[in-house]
Design a protein around this motif. Sequence first.
Motif, mmCIF file in Angstrom:
data_model
loop_
_atom_site.group_PDB
_atom_site.id
_atom_site.type_symbol
_atom_site.label_atom_id
_atom_site.label_comp_id
_atom_site.label_asym_id
_atom_site.label_seq_id
_atom_site.Cartn_x
_atom_site.Cartn_y
_atom_site.Cartn_z
ATOM 1 N N LEU A 1 -37.710 12.518 77.363
ATOM 2 C CA LEU A 1 -36.750 11.742 76.573
ATOM 3 C C LEU A 1 -37.452 10.972 75.471
ATOM 4 O O LEU A 1 -37.007 10.945 74.317
ATOM 5 N N LYS A 2 -38.576 10.348 75.816
ATOM 6 C CA LYS A 2 -39.308 9.543 74.836
ATOM 7 C C LYS A 2 -40.063 10.402 73.828
ATOM 8 O O LYS A 2 -40.497 9.905 72.798
ATOM 9 N N ARG A 3 -40.204 11.679 74.133
ATOM 10 C CA ARG A 3 -40.862 12.592 73.203
ATOM 11 C C ARG A 3 -39.881 13.553 72.544
ATOM 12 O O ARG A 3 -40.236 14.657 72.185
ATOM 13 N N CYS B 1 -35.766 3.155 77.848
ATOM 14 C CA CYS B 1 -34.922 3.436 76.690
ATOM 15 C C CYS B 1 -34.829 2.266 75.726
ATOM 16 O O CYS B 1 -34.402 2.446 74.583
ATOM 17 N N HIS B 2 -35.207 1.076 76.148
ATOM 18 C CA HIS B 2 -35.020 -0.078 75.271
ATOM 19 C C HIS B 2 -36.103 -0.192 74.221
ATOM 20 O O HIS B 2 -35.945 -0.870 73.229
ATOM 21 N N PRO C 1 -29.212 4.053 72.264
ATOM 22 C CA PRO C 1 -28.490 5.335 72.231
ATOM 23 C C PRO C 1 -29.160 6.435 73.045
ATOM 24 O O PRO C 1 -28.529 7.453 73.328
ATOM 25 N N LEU C 2 -30.427 6.258 73.444
ATOM 26 C CA LEU C 2 -31.088 7.295 74.244
ATOM 27 C C LEU C 2 -30.358 7.555 75.557
ATOM 28 O O LEU C 2 -30.421 8.663 76.096
ATOM 29 N N LEU C 3 -29.686 6.540 76.079
ATOM 30 C CA LEU C 3 -28.965 6.742 77.334
ATOM 31 C C LEU C 3 -27.880 7.802 77.206
ATOM 32 O O LEU C 3 -27.514 8.441 78.191
ATOM 33 N N THR C 4 -27.374 7.991 76.001
ATOM 34 C CA THR C 4 -26.330 8.992 75.801
ATOM 35 C C THR C 4 -26.877 10.406 75.922
ATOM 36 O O THR C 4 -26.101 11.356 76.014
ATOM 37 N N ARG C 5 -28.192 10.561 75.902
ATOM 38 C CA ARG C 5 -28.806 11.884 76.054
ATOM 39 C C ARG C 5 -29.032 12.252 77.520
ATOM 40 O O ARG C 5 -29.540 13.338 77.814
#
Length: 355
Positions: free
Chosen positions: A161-163, A190-191, A240-244
């Motif tokens: 996710l972070k990459r 994610c923050h 917004p990463l949580l939406t992924r």
Amino acid sequence: MSFCFNFDVSAQTTNPDDIMEGNELKNGKKKCSATEHTDGNNKPAEPVKEAKKHLLPSEPQFLLIDTVFETVTIGTLPPLHFLNETVFEKTAAEREDKEQILSHTAEQNSDLISGVYEGGLKVWECTYDLLELIEEHGETFGGKIVLDLGCGAGLLGILALKRGAREVHFQDYNSTVIEELTVPNVMLNCHEEDDVDSEDDEEGKGKGKTLEEGGCKGKGEVQESDPPAKKRVPDLSQYPLLTRCQFFSGDWSTFLALILQTDPSPKYDIIFTSETIYNTAYYPALHETLHRLLAPDGLVYLATKSHYFGVGGGLHLFQTFVEERGIFSLDHVWEWEEGLKRHVVVLRFKKSKDA
């Protein structure tokens, strides 16, 4: 945090009879062949836990109030944050646990109770091996769909996710693990948007490998530091990463059946699975899940020990299982020779000329 084999495999399991051969699924279960592990009645001993998709709670920010976490940083990888295991165990009584796995593991002093709790509350040793391999190879995940299968703390999926992964699905056997550990860990990571790569940014961040107080497993040294930090409550509108992300619990066969109900059902470019081949009874469901969900050119990264004492599984038995079915090729890409051997292997679909 030293690794030990502390398994209880005497828990009740289900011997499904309503199953079908090949790629057909019936009630989300798959039949073992005569060469596979069976119980005393010559039927596959496979626990069945109905799969479910987990939605974020209406106020998920409360999951992080007074959270105590630790961080692992490996080479150029972005730092990965996860709940401190010791504090998590000491505060188990305060956590929602409809499955009662927290009390069961405490009472039985067991890291795994087959069919009840499948070890998801611990970050197992081979996860760090796979993280180091990803760092060594400079793997990035821009635009890819990733599945962290048997995710536990979710570090592998969080890294993807972070990459830059376009979408990451997290699956664990236990719903308590997903709700009380995986989801909070994803939120912890994610923050920090300055630590997250976009799909066009393939450069990792960070130097060296440091393990903060709390005792992560891995080949790095544990360094003394200040007490683990407490996380501030985040404003979810800024993350917004949580939406992924999507989160699932249940055994692999019912998880597969649930995923296949979606239209269109996903095909994963990358599937991570670490320390999941310890029990040969689970091989049919695992193999079928990989077969049905991996994209045609996708890769499965499997991190494992050579053998799991007390449970019976291991790399040799799983490799034999895979070779007998002729669906995947299996390549050894990393090995640790000291003590109990550890491995990372990659599975991919065989091309027609290799089949």
